[in-house]
Design an enzyme around this catalytic site. Sequence first.
Site, PDB file in Angstrom:
ATOM      1  N   GLY A  31       0.919  -1.201  -0.097  1.00 50.73           N
ATOM      2  CA  GLY A  31       0.021   0.092   0.047  1.00 50.73           C
ATOM      3  C   GLY A  31       0.837   1.231  -0.133  1.00 50.73           C
ATOM      4  N   HIS A  37       4.471   1.640  -8.069  1.00 47.99           N
ATOM      5  CA  HIS A  37       3.501   0.585  -7.914  1.00 47.99           C
ATOM      6  C   HIS A  37       2.505   0.732  -9.088  1.00 47.99           C
ATOM      7  CE1 HIS A  37       4.035   1.414  -3.465  1.00 47.99           C
ATOM      8  NE2 HIS A  37       4.384   0.175  -3.654  1.00 47.99           N
TER       9      HIS A  37
HETATM   10  P1  AMP Z   1       6.065  -2.415  -1.441  1.00 48.50           P
HETATM   11  O1  AMP Z   1       4.708  -1.709  -1.266  1.00 48.50           O
HETATM   12  O2  AMP Z   1       7.124  -1.419  -1.000  1.00 48.50           O
HETATM   13  O3  AMP Z   1       6.161  -3.692  -0.803  1.00 48.50           O
HETATM   14  O4  AMP Z   1       6.142  -2.520  -2.943  1.00 48.50           O
HETATM   15  C1  AMP Z   1       5.543  -3.474  -3.813  1.00 48.50           C
HETATM   16  C2  AMP Z   1       6.197  -3.612  -5.229  1.00 48.50           C
HETATM   17  O5  AMP Z   1       6.552  -2.259  -5.677  1.00 48.50           O
HETATM   18  C3  AMP Z   1       7.484  -4.392  -4.883  1.00 48.50           C
HETATM   19  O6  AMP Z   1       7.561  -5.391  -5.868  1.00 48.50           O
HETATM   20  C4  AMP Z   1       8.473  -3.357  -5.166  1.00 48.50           C
HETATM   21  O7  AMP Z   1       9.755  -3.524  -5.704  1.00 48.50           O
HETATM   22  C5  AMP Z   1       7.548  -2.400  -5.999  1.00 48.50           C
HETATM   23  N1  AMP Z   1       8.164  -1.051  -6.063  1.00 48.50           N
HETATM   24  C6  AMP Z   1       8.265  -0.129  -4.929  1.00 48.50           C
HETATM   25  N2  AMP Z   1       8.807   1.075  -5.423  1.00 48.50           N
HETATM   26  C7  AMP Z   1       9.015   1.056  -6.867  1.00 48.50           C
HETATM   27  C8  AMP Z   1       9.599   1.947  -7.679  1.00 48.50           C
HETATM   28  N3  AMP Z   1       9.936   2.942  -7.227  1.00 48.50           N
HETATM   29  N4  AMP Z   1       9.782   1.595  -8.816  1.00 48.50           N
HETATM   30  C9  AMP Z   1       9.373  -0.029  -9.038  1.00 48.50           C
HETATM   31  N5  AMP Z   1       8.699  -0.582  -8.312  1.00 48.50           N
HETATM   32  C10 AMP Z   1       8.542  -0.336  -7.051  1.00 48.50           C
END
Ligand code: AMP
Length: 282
Positions: A31, A37
């Site tokens: 989230g 995301h």
């Molecule tokens: P999180 O909500 O931080 O667990 O991230 C969920 C997904 O989004 C994970 O696969 C992350 O690697 C990806 N994600 C988070 N930040 C970025 C970003 N800046 N660029 C690309 N993917 C991202």
Amino acid sequence: MILFTSPNEWKELKNKYFGTHVSVGFVPTMGALHQGHQSLFQRAKHENELCIGSIFVNPTQFNQSEDLHNYPRTLHTDIVSASSAGCDALFVPEVNEMYRGAIKSEHSDYGLLTSSLEGSYRPGHFDGVITIVRKFLEIISPDKLYLGEKDFQQLAIVKELVRRDGHETEVVGCELIRSKDGLALSSRNTRLSDEGREKALIGYRTLIEMKQLALTHSPQVVVEKGKAAFNQKTGVELEYLTLVDEESLSELNAWKDARATRALVAFYVEGVRLIDNMRIRP
Ligand code: AMP
């Protein structure tokens, strides 16, 4: 966009509403959604008939309860954000839906992939990640799983999990999305002041500098100069900065015979832990 909160609801949706033969791309998140995301949702929608997302702040992957407690929770805006990026259905389970009984993770040892870097600085973190991704894979059973290169080590580990567990799911690594000034987008950035955000740019700027230096200097010199840049900056505390082989995550000692090489960094600004990475060569 449909919201669902239990595995049974997903079964019903898949069997009776969407149809069992549609291809499913799945995007797990915690989230506080941003454009990073959203890029994952967009790609999953583009490459599959159905784009399914999840929002679940997984307690077992946090090693400090304070970090779990402070993790931003913005469900209402997340729903709008996921929907506008093409998400067809969003899984938002309660903790007791994902952890029946004790809230704990299973230990997994994937060698260097799980023991190095994030694994050594955040003990138990990857046990939590592997435990929850395994649960999601079993529940959703997607054709493709979309993860960001922002969490580069996590991506390598989930590829290994899928291989070891024999899932048919394809893991798709998606490009790291940055703000215009280069800061890697992260849900944690919202905890930085304007000044802190400016300081955090040291990550991106140093990675760019290292990429340049790698054209003419040895891996050791590239890392030394990168570390020096961090150490000169006040209000920034470096945890690690390293050059690794992208597949094995083993540290690079020489360019000779090197395959794709990536710099990975973790550092603190205003008590917020930030990670970033960049392909350095070729
Ligand atoms: P999180 O909500 O931080 O667990 O991230 C969920 C997904 O989004 C994970 O696969 C992350 O690697 C990806 N994600 C988070 N930040 C970025 C970003 N800046 N660029 C690309 N993917 C991202």
